[in-house]
Motif scaffolding. Structure first.
Motif, PDB file in Angstrom:
ATOM      1  N   MET A  76       0.854  -1.185   0.000  1.00  0.00           N
ATOM      2  CA  MET A  76       0.000   0.000   0.000  1.00  0.00           C
ATOM      3  C   MET A  76       0.893   1.238   0.000  1.00  0.00           C
ATOM      4  N   SER A  77       0.343   2.332  -0.540  1.00  0.00           N
ATOM      5  CA  SER A  77       1.078   3.593  -0.563  1.00  0.00           C
ATOM      6  C   SER A  77       0.448   4.588   0.393  1.00  0.00           C
ATOM      7  N   MET A  78       1.243   5.592   0.767  1.00  0.00           N
ATOM      8  CA  MET A  78       0.719   6.739   1.491  1.00  0.00           C
ATOM      9  C   MET A  78       1.441   7.991   1.015  1.00  0.00           C
ATOM     10  N   SER A  79       0.666   9.011   0.674  1.00  0.00           N
ATOM     11  CA  SER A  79       1.228  10.314   0.304  1.00  0.00           C
ATOM     12  C   SER A  79       0.581  11.392   1.163  1.00  0.00           C
TER      13      SER A  79
ATOM     14  N   ALA B 128      -3.510   4.569  -0.702  1.00  0.00           N
ATOM     15  CA  ALA B 128      -4.084   4.044  -1.937  1.00  0.00           C
ATOM     16  C   ALA B 128      -3.196   2.924  -2.459  1.00  0.00           C
ATOM     17  N   PRO B 129      -3.748   2.035  -3.288  1.00  0.00           N
ATOM     18  CA  PRO B 129      -2.943   0.925  -3.817  1.00  0.00           C
ATOM     19  C   PRO B 129      -1.775   1.371  -4.692  1.00  0.00           C
TER      20      PRO B 129
ATOM     21  N   THR C 105       0.966   4.637  -5.654  1.00  0.00           N
ATOM     22  CA  THR C 105       1.504   5.887  -5.117  1.00  0.00           C
ATOM     23  C   THR C 105       1.159   7.059  -6.019  1.00  0.00           C
ATOM     24  N   ILE C 106       1.088   6.856  -7.318  1.00  0.00           N
ATOM     25  CA  ILE C 106       0.715   7.954  -8.203  1.00  0.00           C
ATOM     26  C   ILE C 106      -0.676   8.471  -7.850  1.00  0.00           C
ATOM     27  N   ASP C 107      -1.573   7.574  -7.444  1.00  0.00           N
ATOM     28  CA  ASP C 107      -2.925   7.993  -7.059  1.00  0.00           C
ATOM     29  C   ASP C 107      -2.925   8.708  -5.711  1.00  0.00           C
ATOM     30  N   SER C 108      -2.204   8.165  -4.739  1.00  0.00           N
ATOM     31  CA  SER C 108      -2.214   8.813  -3.427  1.00  0.00           C
ATOM     32  C   SER C 108      -1.595  10.198  -3.505  1.00  0.00           C
ATOM     33  N   GLU C 109      -0.534  10.360  -4.306  1.00  0.00           N
ATOM     34  CA  GLU C 109       0.069  11.689  -4.415  1.00  0.00           C
ATOM     35  C   GLU C 109      -0.840  12.651  -5.181  1.00  0.00           C
ATOM     36  N   ALA C 110      -1.375  12.194  -6.303  1.00  0.00           N
ATOM     37  CA  ALA C 110      -2.200  13.079  -7.122  1.00  0.00           C
ATOM     38  C   ALA C 110      -3.451  13.539  -6.385  1.00  0.00           C
ATOM     39  N   TRP C 111      -4.072  12.663  -5.591  1.00  0.00           N
ATOM     40  CA  TRP C 111      -5.336  13.018  -4.943  1.00  0.00           C
ATOM     41  C   TRP C 111      -5.159  13.761  -3.626  1.00  0.00           C
ATOM     42  N   ALA C 112      -3.983  13.690  -3.018  1.00  0.00           N
ATOM     43  CA  ALA C 112      -3.775  14.414  -1.758  1.00  0.00           C
ATOM     44  C   ALA C 112      -3.993  15.909  -1.944  1.00  0.00           C
TER      45      ALA C 112
ATOM     46  N   ARG D 286      -8.013   5.447   1.875  1.00  0.00           N
ATOM     47  CA  ARG D 286      -8.204   5.960   3.216  1.00  0.00           C
ATOM     48  C   ARG D 286      -7.599   7.361   3.254  1.00  0.00           C
ATOM     49  N   VAL D 287      -8.299   8.293   3.877  1.00  0.00           N
ATOM     50  CA  VAL D 287      -7.851   9.686   3.885  1.00  0.00           C
ATOM     51  C   VAL D 287      -7.872  10.208   5.314  1.00  0.00           C
ATOM     52  N   TYR D 288      -6.716  10.694   5.760  1.00  0.00           N
ATOM     53  CA  TYR D 288      -6.599  11.301   7.090  1.00  0.00           C
ATOM     54  C   TYR D 288      -6.510  12.804   6.898  1.00  0.00           C
ATOM     55  N   PHE D 289      -7.443  13.546   7.514  1.00  0.00           N
ATOM     56  CA  PHE D 289      -7.636  14.959   7.208  1.00  0.00           C
ATOM     57  C   PHE D 289      -7.412  15.815   8.444  1.00  0.00           C
TER      58      PHE D 289
END
Length: 341
Positions: free
Chosen positions: A254-257, A295-296, A298-305, A325-328
């Motif tokens: 899993m990725s996290m950005s 997100a599964p 990393t390109i998605d987690s970075e782009a959507w952050a 999952r989104v931590y806000f």
């Protein structure tokens, strides 16, 4: 690890590497899948694309680990030559120089990436936008720490910003701009894409346990480390005190950005201005202080952050895919940091 995996770390001007290999032996020795040989841990990093990329690998064979780590870092250096807007000879920089004059043929890889960027722009209602280059330079966030421009300068820069100014021709595999002054900035997508490519390289080399990080703000974890079956423990920084953690997560495949206003900012006229730009207004986004996306890819987690950060918590809750999952964290004391439901 000799380099701290933290956003906002200062970057050396030259590409460099470090290597640490240590045996986990004695009473604390780690064994993978019942294998007799104790695991080795290898850490290695390189500077590229204006940031530091790091890998941490576990395995039983030192030569295999070194070869895999070298291949992953070679991949990010290759992408540096493709995507960096700090290098005049990169393909990305060539597009910025020439695309307003005539259609520029590009490699299939860059065309696919730019196509994905325009899809993110459309889906995010323009809050993800790789054409923010003129604004980043105007505000001093390109190779700088920031400064406050005049309102007229912001309005002038906005005429050159907008993903609709970028034209892609799938048949000819070309990129063009519909006006002079348009400039693409890879800052919102480059690290995530590079981390995913490095992960692909490691998996192709047979690596089953690894952490890959782009400056600490974009991370992917393969498998789980030998001493923690839940996955790799990663801290979400407290945006009001980045030296402390506000939440920990365990990542496995899993990725996290994270996008945070604490990463790069300046103070002017009694206010704080961060580097996360709202491409629609021409000003740094306000209301959020940090958003972390799991997100599964990393390109998605970075782009959507960034769209979640710019648009705010209610919009993010409506547009979050189920697998994210989104931590806000908002810039308000009556609304604590929390996972979006």
């Amino acid at each position: 690890m000799q380099k701290k995996l933290a956003a906002g770390a200062k970057i050396s001007p030259k590409i460099k590497q470090f290597l640490v290999v240590l045996f986990l032996s004695g009473a604390g020795a780690a064994y993978q899948y019942g294998a007799e040989a104790p695991l080795l841990r290898l850490e290695k990093s390189a500077d590229a694309m204006g940031t530091t990329f790091s890998v941490v690998l576990y395995g039983s064979d030192r030569i295999t680990l070194e070869a895999a780590a070298d291949a992953a870092l070679d991949e990010v250096r290759r992408l540096d030559d493709l995507l960096s807007n700090y290098k005049e000879r990169s393909e990305w920089s060539m597009v910025n120089r020439r695309a307003a004059e005539k259609p520029v043929p590009v490699s299939p890889e860059l065309f696919r990436l730019l196509s994905a960027c325009l899809e993110y722009s459309r889906a995010s209602e323009g809050t993800f936008d790789i054409s923010v280059g003129p604004l980043m330079k105007l505000w001093g966030f390109y190779k700088g720490s920031g400064h406050l421009p005049h309102r007229a300068e912001v309005q002038a820069a906005l005429t050159m910003v907008g993903y609709r100014h970028v034209r892609l021709d799938p048949a000819a595999q070309t990129v063009s701009f519909d006006r002079p002054g348009v400039e693409l900035d890879p800052g919102g997508i480059g690290k995530g894409y590079a981390v995913d490519r490095m992960v692909d390289v490691l998996r192709a080399k047979g690596i089953a346990t690894a952490l890959v990080a782009g400056s600490g703000s974009s991370i992917y974890n393969i498998g789980a480390p030998p001493d923690e079956p839940r996955g790799w423990r990663v801290d979400i920084k407290n945006p009001w005190d980045p030296s402390k953690s506000i939440r920990e997560v365990f990542l496995k495949d899993m990725s996290m950005s994270t996008s945070g206003s604490y990463e790069k900012f300046f103070r002017a006229e009694g206010r704080i201005y961060a580097h996360i730009m709202d491409p629609r207004t021409g000003y740094p986004a306000r209301g959020s202080v940090a958003v972390s996306v799991l997100a599964p890819r990393t390109i998605d987690s970075e782009a959507w952050a960034k769209p979640y950060f710019v648009n705010g918590r209610p919009w993010a809750a409506l547009h979050k895919p189920k697998q994210f999952r989104v931590y806000f964290c908002e810039d308000r004391t009556d609304q604590p940091c929390a996972w979006l439901q």
